[in-house]
Enzyme design. Structure first.
Site, PDB file in Angstrom:
ATOM      1  N   ILE A  24      13.961  -0.477  -5.908  1.00  0.00           N
ATOM      2  CA  ILE A  24      14.030  -1.131  -7.217  1.00  0.00           C
ATOM      3  C   ILE A  24      15.215  -0.603  -8.021  1.00  0.00           C
ATOM      4  O   ILE A  24      15.959  -1.367  -8.638  1.00  0.00           O
ATOM      5  CB  ILE A  24      12.707  -0.942  -7.987  1.00  0.00           C
ATOM      6  CG1 ILE A  24      11.552  -1.596  -7.226  1.00  0.00           C
ATOM      7  CG2 ILE A  24      12.816  -1.536  -9.397  1.00  0.00           C
ATOM      8  CD1 ILE A  24      10.170  -1.319  -7.817  1.00  0.00           C
ATOM      9  N   ILE A  70      14.883  15.459  -9.813  1.00  0.00           N
ATOM     10  CA  ILE A  70      14.309  15.421 -11.162  1.00  0.00           C
ATOM     11  C   ILE A  70      13.415  16.629 -11.434  1.00  0.00           C
ATOM     12  O   ILE A  70      13.071  16.896 -12.591  1.00  0.00           O
ATOM     13  CB  ILE A  70      13.526  14.119 -11.433  1.00  0.00           C
ATOM     14  CG1 ILE A  70      12.404  13.911 -10.410  1.00  0.00           C
ATOM     15  CG2 ILE A  70      14.467  12.920 -11.473  1.00  0.00           C
ATOM     16  CD1 ILE A  70      11.469  12.746 -10.723  1.00  0.00           C
ATOM     17  N   TYR A 157      -1.891   9.447  -6.525  1.00  0.00           N
ATOM     18  CA  TYR A 157      -0.743   8.652  -6.986  1.00  0.00           C
ATOM     19  C   TYR A 157      -1.064   7.967  -8.314  1.00  0.00           C
ATOM     20  O   TYR A 157      -0.296   8.026  -9.272  1.00  0.00           O
ATOM     21  CB  TYR A 157      -0.362   7.609  -5.931  1.00  0.00           C
ATOM     22  CG  TYR A 157       0.674   6.620  -6.419  1.00  0.00           C
ATOM     23  CD1 TYR A 157       1.984   7.018  -6.639  1.00  0.00           C
ATOM     24  CD2 TYR A 157       0.331   5.289  -6.683  1.00  0.00           C
ATOM     25  CE1 TYR A 157       2.933   6.120  -7.112  1.00  0.00           C
ATOM     26  CE2 TYR A 157       1.268   4.393  -7.152  1.00  0.00           C
ATOM     27  CZ  TYR A 157       2.576   4.813  -7.368  1.00  0.00           C
ATOM     28  OH  TYR A 157       3.506   3.919  -7.851  1.00  0.00           O
ATOM     29  N   ASN A 218      -5.086  -4.081   6.967  1.00  0.00           N
ATOM     30  CA  ASN A 218      -6.164  -3.167   6.611  1.00  0.00           C
ATOM     31  C   ASN A 218      -7.371  -3.973   6.111  1.00  0.00           C
ATOM     32  O   ASN A 218      -7.249  -4.796   5.211  1.00  0.00           O
ATOM     33  CB  ASN A 218      -5.701  -2.194   5.524  1.00  0.00           C
ATOM     34  CG  ASN A 218      -4.528  -1.351   5.989  1.00  0.00           C
ATOM     35  OD1 ASN A 218      -4.527  -0.832   7.098  1.00  0.00           O
ATOM     36  ND2 ASN A 218      -3.514  -1.222   5.162  1.00  0.00           N
ATOM     37  N   ASP A 289      -7.548   2.090  -1.982  1.00  0.00           N
ATOM     38  CA  ASP A 289      -7.033   0.746  -2.277  1.00  0.00           C
ATOM     39  C   ASP A 289      -8.025  -0.050  -3.121  1.00  0.00           C
ATOM     40  O   ASP A 289      -9.243   0.041  -2.912  1.00  0.00           O
ATOM     41  CB  ASP A 289      -6.770  -0.028  -0.974  1.00  0.00           C
ATOM     42  CG  ASP A 289      -5.353   0.176  -0.460  1.00  0.00           C
ATOM     43  OD1 ASP A 289      -4.571   0.875  -1.134  1.00  0.00           O
ATOM     44  OD2 ASP A 289      -5.043  -0.359   0.616  1.00  0.00           O
TER      45      ASP A 289
END
Length: 335
Positions: A24, A70, A157, A218, A289
């Site tokens: 991105i 970073i 995450y 999946n 998920d």
């Protein structure tokens, strides 16, 4: 990318794109360079960044590259020096990988984020936009997803991205910096990495179909996603950095199309475009998920003038054409 997403004269401004050698970030940097930005500086440690993306950007004289991490505050201070606008894209992605490596994800996604925020404050950056994620909605089942209604995080995450949003609000309140977060919904497009164990679904499908290797789905494949072409992520980053609408700052926005498709439908669409009879192999669902995803994008439309230009089908065609170019020579060489 021929569509114009800005009205200001970019030659007056310098931009920093963290993670600008990645998928991105490189698209955002390329847009700014194509449209005459005074300077576009990329900070990337090349953990996920690609040299081929840097080669695209290096064609422009206004491009600068800092290879750095970073997690180092001094590096972030150097990167933010003389910068007007920051688009922070540097992060580790992948829900399953975060479950295996939570400390690493926290170190990069949270500590690194705070370093870039601090450097932006110290260098008096005008406006700061950053990548959040639709994963912050967690177990909140209501569709479409609205920004103010989030559930419990389902992965490390997701927790790092939710923490970023908390830190952004604190930095806005305490230091007065203008901030904006973007909850990306399944961004896809050219340059997305098709390799490695944590590659995203679309490049994996295209690669598997083209190379006639197993393609895995999946679970039952009925799970839905608001697949969002990368140009739309570029649009919202550019509009977010440059907006003069005071009401638009210090908020978090959904970045999506507002339409969802099942993974099974996606596979069939890839097959059709590639004129293939390939069949997928179903396996166990992935931990962490969510089942269904669909965004309400009205806030981004109303406050930023965001309007998704390229929708799923058109974006998929462009993406597949990119990967066909990437693989066809290799396939021909083997035949």
């Amino acid at each position: 990318m021929n569509t114009i997403f800005h009205s200001k004269d970019l030659s007056q401004y310098s931009f920093l794109i963290t993670g600008g050698a990645g998928f991105i970030g490189s698209h955002i940097a390329q847009y700014l360079l194509q449209h005459g930005a005074k300077k576009v500086r990329v900070l990337d440690n090349m953990a996920n960044g690609k040299k081929t993306n840097l080669e695209i950007l290096a064609q422009y004289p206004q491009f600068e590259f800092i290879e750095g991490d970073i997690r180092n505050l001094e590096t972030c201070q150097q990167a933010c020096s003389g910068i007007d606008y920051v688009s922070h894209q540097a992060a580790l992605g992948s829900v399953p990988r975060s479950i295996l490596e939570p400390v690493y994800f926290n170190d990069v996604n949270v500590n690194g984020f705070v370093n870039v925020l601090k450097a932006a404050v110290d260098n008096k950056v005008k406006q700061f936009v950053y990548a959040s994620s639709s994963s912050v909605y967690g177990d909140e089942p209501t569709l479409p997803k609205k920004e103010e209604r989030i559930g419990n995080c389902l992965s490390p995450y997701a927790a790092t991205k939710k923490t970023n949003e908390l830190y952004a609000q604190v930095f806005a309140d305490v230091y007065g910096i203008k901030l904006m977060g973007f909850r990306y919904f399944n961004i896809f497009g050219p340059r997305q990495d098709p390799d490695g164990p944590y590659a995203a679904v679309i490049p994996l499908f295209v690669k598997g179909i083209m190379k006639n290797t197993p393609v895995y789905i999946n679970g039952d494949g009925g799970q839905t996603r608001d697949f969002t072409y990368v140009d739309n992520a570029v649009q919202v980053n550019v509009k977010g950095m440059l907006t003069d609408n005071a009401e638009a700052t210090n908020k978090v926005y959904n970045v999506a199309v507002g339409e969802n498709y099942s993974v099974n439908y996606l596979f069939e669409a890839c097959k059709k475009q590639l004129q293939s009879n390939a069949q997928p192999t179903h396996r166990d669902p992935r931990a962490g998920d969510i089942r269904n995803s669909l965004a309400d994008i009205s806030m981004a439309k109303n406050l930023l003038g965001y309007e998704p230009g390229k929708k799923f089908e058109a974006g998929l065609i462009e993406t597949i054409e990119f990967f066909k170019g990437l693989y066809s020579e290799k396939i021909l060489a083997k035949s």
